[in-house]
Write a protein that holds these residues in place. Structure first.
Motif, PDB file in Angstrom:
ATOM      1  N   THR A   1       2.056 -12.598 -14.181  1.00  9.75           N
ATOM      2  CA  THR A   1       1.621 -12.968 -12.834  1.00  9.75           C
ATOM      3  C   THR A   1       1.766 -14.458 -12.565  1.00  9.75           C
ATOM      4  O   THR A   1       1.649 -14.889 -11.418  1.00  9.75           O
ATOM      5  CB  THR A   1       0.157 -12.555 -12.635  1.00  9.75           C
ATOM      6  OG1 THR A   1      -0.639 -13.096 -13.701  1.00  9.75           O
ATOM      7  CG2 THR A   1       0.019 -11.048 -12.613  1.00  9.75           C
TER       8      THR A   1
ATOM      9  N   PRO B   1       3.768 -12.954  -7.694  1.00  4.24           N
ATOM     10  CA  PRO B   1       2.656 -12.007  -7.457  1.00  4.24           C
ATOM     11  C   PRO B   1       3.001 -10.612  -7.979  1.00  4.24           C
ATOM     12  O   PRO B   1       4.076 -10.088  -7.699  1.00  4.24           O
ATOM     13  CB  PRO B   1       2.508 -12.013  -5.931  1.00  4.24           C
ATOM     14  CG  PRO B   1       3.069 -13.323  -5.493  1.00  4.24           C
ATOM     15  CD  PRO B   1       4.169 -13.626  -6.457  1.00  4.24           C
TER      16      PRO B   1
ATOM     17  N   PRO C   1      -3.588 -11.571  -6.727  1.00  2.79           N
ATOM     18  CA  PRO C   1      -2.873 -12.821  -7.019  1.00  2.79           C
ATOM     19  C   PRO C   1      -3.315 -13.932  -6.081  1.00  2.79           C
ATOM     20  O   PRO C   1      -3.736 -13.692  -4.942  1.00  2.79           O
ATOM     21  CB  PRO C   1      -1.393 -12.449  -6.790  1.00  2.79           C
ATOM     22  CG  PRO C   1      -1.343 -10.956  -6.904  1.00  2.79           C
ATOM     23  CD  PRO C   1      -2.665 -10.469  -6.404  1.00  2.79           C
TER      24      PRO C   1
END
Length: 569
Positions: A203, A207, A222
């Motif tokens: 991540t 995202p 995110p």
């Protein structure tokens, strides 16, 4: 004259424009090509990356489903629904055993069996049953759906019965031996932290999240995603998220209606393309600058004398070596070049005449040498004497072979005439074969299949004899067996084809490749010293390079030599 009207200015402008067009077209094509490659590679990497994560998450879901199937189909667990305390303890031990062997055991928050009669049996290895678990499980909408629909499995994201966190729950009916439909259900909660930890290493780049079918995120949100964001309206392709353009890719997970989303910021995708574009612009600018400098430096040398010199050189390339006084008019280096070109053309013209004369002399000398290598008249005079002695002594074998040898030598020694009718060439060949038949008794047979209508065609003397000699010495003799030599002929269009073929030892491919270019040292048995390569060279000297010999062979089977000549009568 204004500078803008000069040839030099026009050459500079034309050079710069040509360089600009070529550079722009070439570099822009290169930019587009490299940019496409980068995008394709990035898309491929993202696809692999997303597929890998999808496979990992599906493995977790499969492990959860496998645990639920094992527990729900166990006969001990199904007997616990009878509300016997001993059986409930056994069922709890089974649940603990199954949980201890599950790959996702550390993320199972609840593993319980419940029914409508107030029974609850919970695993205690990793989970802790509480008094209100029974009511909390029965209050879950997912549980009510399973009871009402009687489905084999219900799965979805719910509020955990032990905390305010969200969890992935699965409900399965107990289907062990002795259970009745709807008698009891297995309830399993999977902590969503498992999915978060699986996505966490990736991540940081882009995202990445998992969402329900409704679009609600089930993993950590995110930082780039707004608080009110849902994935319900996301589709694969370009999408706006938080006011920025992303390229979205998604893959469905195997259970629970979950979907894995991967978002790549478009500005990051275009970054490499921008670097390439800057490089292209720099290359184009440098190309234009270089073209301008070179055009300025060399354009002064282009003028009418150069064009005249160029035209003169073209005429020389077209074999026009005549004297041209126009190119000598300038009183500078170009005039000196013109005088040198005229001197060169006259020298080339003189050299060509000398070369042609030398070529004709060489051809005549080579033909005379090849055809007159054996020319001592006393040999065939002596042979005539031997033949008459054999006749007087009534020895026809010696008389015949002596006559054949004498005829052969006389024909070889005749003048410098290089072309004879084919019938005379066949007569020379018959005399030669008569001599070799005595030496190689019953070793070979000769078949003449040339049509008689070709006998009047003219052929270079001693063309066939070396081919037959080669067939005897190198084709038939090495095999140690009797062989056949066949002579055939045909006319096609304006050409004559004569073919000498034997069924002897053949020629290896490595020798066959250079047999017409490299003449091997002749053996002592040679009649006249003329080998196959010499025959080929002699025919090309007389008729041209499109004529000569063609050799075909297969080791152990045959050798075929084809003579290609123009048909002359």
């Amino acid at each position: 004259m204004r500078f803008t009207h000069t040839l030099r200015f026009r050459l500079i402008v034309l050079s710069v424009l040509c360089t600009a067009v070529v550079s722009l077209a070439g570099n822009l094509s290169l930019y587009g090509y490299l940019n496409d490659i980068i995008n394709q590679r990035a898309a491929h990497i993202d696809e692999i990356y997303l597929s890998t994560l999808q496979s990992q998450l599906n493995t977790y879901l499969t492990d959860l489903n496998d645990l639920a199937v094992l527990c729900a189909s166990d006969s001990t667990v199904s007997r616990s629904l009878n509300a016997s305390k001993a059986e409930a303890i056994d069922a709890q031990e089974r649940l603990d055993a199954y949980l201890a062997t599950s790959p996702v055991q550390n993320y199972i928050d609840v593993l319980s069996v419940v029914n409508d009669e107030g029974l609850i049996v919970s695993a205690t290895a990793q989970t802790f049953g509480e008094l209100h678990d029974y009511d909390a499980i029965r209050a879950q909408p997912l549980y009510r759906q399973a009871v009402e629909r009687g489905a084999d499995r219900q799965m979805g994201v719910v509020d955990s019965i032990h905390s305010s966190a969200r969890a992935l729950a699965m409900i399965r009916p107990i289907q062990g031996l002795g259970s009745r439909p709807g008698q009891g259900y297995l309830y399993v909660e999977l902590n969503l932290e498992l999915l978060d930890r699986a996505l966490e290493p990736y991540t940081e780049l882009n995202p990445l999240f998992v969402a329900e079918a409704s679009g609600e995120l089930v993993t950590a949100r995110p930082a780039e995603v707004p608080d009110d964001f849902t994935a319900g309206e996301l589709t694969d392709g370009d999408c706006m998220i938080g006011g920025r353009l992303y390229e979205v890719r998604s893959e469905p997970l195997s259970m629970g209606g979950l979907r894995l989303y991967h978002c790549v910021l478009q500005t990051e995708l275009d970054q490499e393309g921008i670097h390439i574009l800057y490089t292209v612009i720099a290359v184009v600018a440098l190309s234009l600058l270089l073209a301008l400098c070179l055009s300025v430096l060399f354009s002064a040398y282009f003028s009418r004398p150069i064009s005249r010199l160029n035209d003169r050189l073209r005429r020389i390339a077209a074999n026009d070596f005549s004297f041209d006084p126009a190119i000598e008019k300038p009183q500078d280096e170009l005039g000196q070049i013109g005088r040198t070109v005229n001197e060169m053309s006259m020298s080339i013209q003189h050299l060509l005449r000398e070369t042609e004369e030398m070529y004709n002399q060489r051809r005549n000398i080579e033909i005379d040498l090849l055809q007159s290598q054996v020319n001592p008249h006393f040999l065939y005079n002596t042979l005539d004497s031997i033949r008459w002695m054999a006749v007087i002594q009534k020895n026809p074998g010696i008389a015949n072979i002596t006559r054949s040898l004498s005829n052969l030598l006389k024909n070889i020694a005749k003048g410098t005439q290089d072309k004879i009718p084919l019938r005379e060439e066949l007569g020379l060949l018959e005399d030669y074969i008569a001599i070799q038949s005595v030496r190689y008794l019953e070793t070979f047979t000769f078949e003449n299949r040339v049509p008689e209508e070709l006998y009047d065609c003219r052929i270079v003397k001693l063309t066939l004899q070396p081919l037959v000699e080669n067939a005897i010495f190198h084709g038939i003799e090495p095999t140690g067996e009797c062989g056949t030599i066949t002579l055939t002929g045909r006319a096609e269009g304006g050409d004559l084809y004569l073919c000498v073929e034997d069924d002897g030892a053949g020629i290896e491919p490595e020798r066959l490749a250079g047999i017409l270019t490299t003449e091997r040292k002749r053996s002592g048995s040679s009649m006249n010293g003329i080998g196959i390569a010499n025959v080929h060279k002699r025919l090309q000297l007389i008729y041209g390079r499109q004529y000569g010999l063609k050799v075909e062979s297969e080791p152990g089977k045959y050798t075929r030599v084809t003579v290609h000549l123009p048909k002359e009568v």
